[in-house]
Write a protein that holds these residues in place. Sequence first.
Motif, PDB file in Angstrom:
ATOM      1  N   HIS A  66     -89.237 -23.418  24.569  1.00 43.80           N
ATOM      2  CA  HIS A  66     -88.349 -22.264  24.453  1.00 43.80           C
ATOM      3  C   HIS A  66     -87.087 -22.570  23.659  1.00 43.80           C
ATOM      4  CE1 HIS A  66     -90.716 -19.756  27.122  1.00 43.80           C
ATOM      5  NE2 HIS A  66     -90.810 -20.785  27.952  1.00 43.80           N
ATOM      6  N   THR A  67     -86.920 -23.819  23.232  1.00 45.02           N
ATOM      7  CA  THR A  67     -85.747 -24.196  22.437  1.00 45.02           C
ATOM      8  C   THR A  67     -86.194 -24.979  21.209  1.00 45.02           C
ATOM      9  OG1 THR A  67     -85.489 -26.170  23.820  1.00 45.02           O
ATOM     10  CG2 THR A  67     -84.145 -24.240  24.400  1.00 45.02           C
ATOM     11  N   ASP A 120     -81.632 -20.632  32.396  1.00 41.78           N
ATOM     12  CA  ASP A 120     -82.441 -19.980  31.363  1.00 41.78           C
ATOM     13  C   ASP A 120     -83.550 -19.252  32.105  1.00 41.78           C
ATOM     14  OD1 ASP A 120     -84.181 -19.228  29.354  1.00 41.78           O
ATOM     15  OD2 ASP A 120     -84.187 -21.166  28.336  1.00 41.78           O
ATOM     16  N   PHE A 148     -80.096 -15.610  26.285  1.00 40.70           N
ATOM     17  CA  PHE A 148     -80.632 -16.099  25.025  1.00 40.70           C
ATOM     18  C   PHE A 148     -81.119 -14.910  24.203  1.00 40.70           C
ATOM     19  CE2 PHE A 148     -80.784 -19.972  27.494  1.00 40.70           C
ATOM     20  CZ  PHE A 148     -80.487 -20.950  26.557  1.00 40.70           C
ATOM     21  N   ASP A 149     -80.757 -14.893  22.931  1.00 35.38           N
ATOM     22  CA  ASP A 149     -81.102 -13.776  22.047  1.00 35.38           C
ATOM     23  C   ASP A 149     -80.623 -12.445  22.613  1.00 35.38           C
ATOM     24  OD1 ASP A 149     -82.445 -15.523  20.237  1.00 35.38           O
ATOM     25  OD2 ASP A 149     -84.220 -15.479  21.521  1.00 35.38           O
ATOM     26  N   GLY A 150     -79.523 -12.502  23.384  1.00 39.11           N
ATOM     27  CA  GLY A 150     -78.911 -11.283  23.895  1.00 39.11           C
ATOM     28  C   GLY A 150     -79.605 -10.643  25.074  1.00 39.11           C
ATOM     29  N   LYS A 151     -80.550 -11.347  25.710  1.00 38.96           N
ATOM     30  CA  LYS A 151     -81.257 -10.749  26.842  1.00 38.96           C
ATOM     31  C   LYS A 151     -81.662 -11.816  27.845  1.00 38.96           C
ATOM     32  CE  LYS A 151     -85.804 -11.037  24.632  1.00 38.96           C
ATOM     33  NZ  LYS A 151     -86.999 -10.307  24.174  1.00 38.96           N
ATOM     34  N   ASP A 175     -73.042 -15.052  28.200  1.00 40.65           N
ATOM     35  CA  ASP A 175     -73.516 -15.585  26.923  1.00 40.65           C
ATOM     36  C   ASP A 175     -72.731 -16.861  26.632  1.00 40.65           C
ATOM     37  OD1 ASP A 175     -74.104 -16.169  24.233  1.00 40.65           O
ATOM     38  OD2 ASP A 175     -74.384 -14.047  23.741  1.00 40.65           O
TER      39      ASP A 175
END
Length: 199
Positions: A66-67, A120, A148-151, A175
């Motif tokens: 995921h990263t 996360d 992450f990615d705004g959500k 964030d």
Amino acid sequence: MTPTEPVTRGAGTQTVVRPPLPVKMVIAGGFGVGKTTAVGSISEIVPLTTEAAITEVAAGVDDVTHTPRKTTTTVAMDFGCITIDPTLKLYLFGTPGQERFGFMWDDIVEGAVGALVIVDTRRLDDCYAAVDYFEHRQIPFAVALNAFDGKVEYDVDEVRWALDVAAHVPVIVFDARERGSVRDALLVVLEQALALTEA
């Protein structure tokens, strides 16, 4: 005494400026959840980091699914500071996220008033250890879901249930890249620590 309270000495009065009270806070969580990013976003000094490159061997141990853009990892701690107001200065210590560096946590956490546990939501399994750590040591903490990615993948109530977090522990969304968002999350931890002190 306030930071600039006048003090009378002998025949005259002079203003003594008190330095802000130093307060230690920990930023914790699993691998790649945003601890280093959070410290870097809020610190008023260039943060001290102990980043090392992720090798092929390390990538085989640490899940980078995921990263995929993550090329370094914290191997000891991160350090930064932020002056909240003239009376209070936070010294921030970020823990390493990998289980193999867990032996460092006791030293890093010693003397801290509280902790921000970053989560996360794509990898909830990685944050159980951090939540358990602060629960068992009865250190005030808040759980911060990093957007992450705004959500986030799950909402606050779902994460609270999944992690079995006590009702008095705040669970928030923030964030790690946004200075104001990190500040607000740290203030939540301070409120927790103050409430425990008053209790």
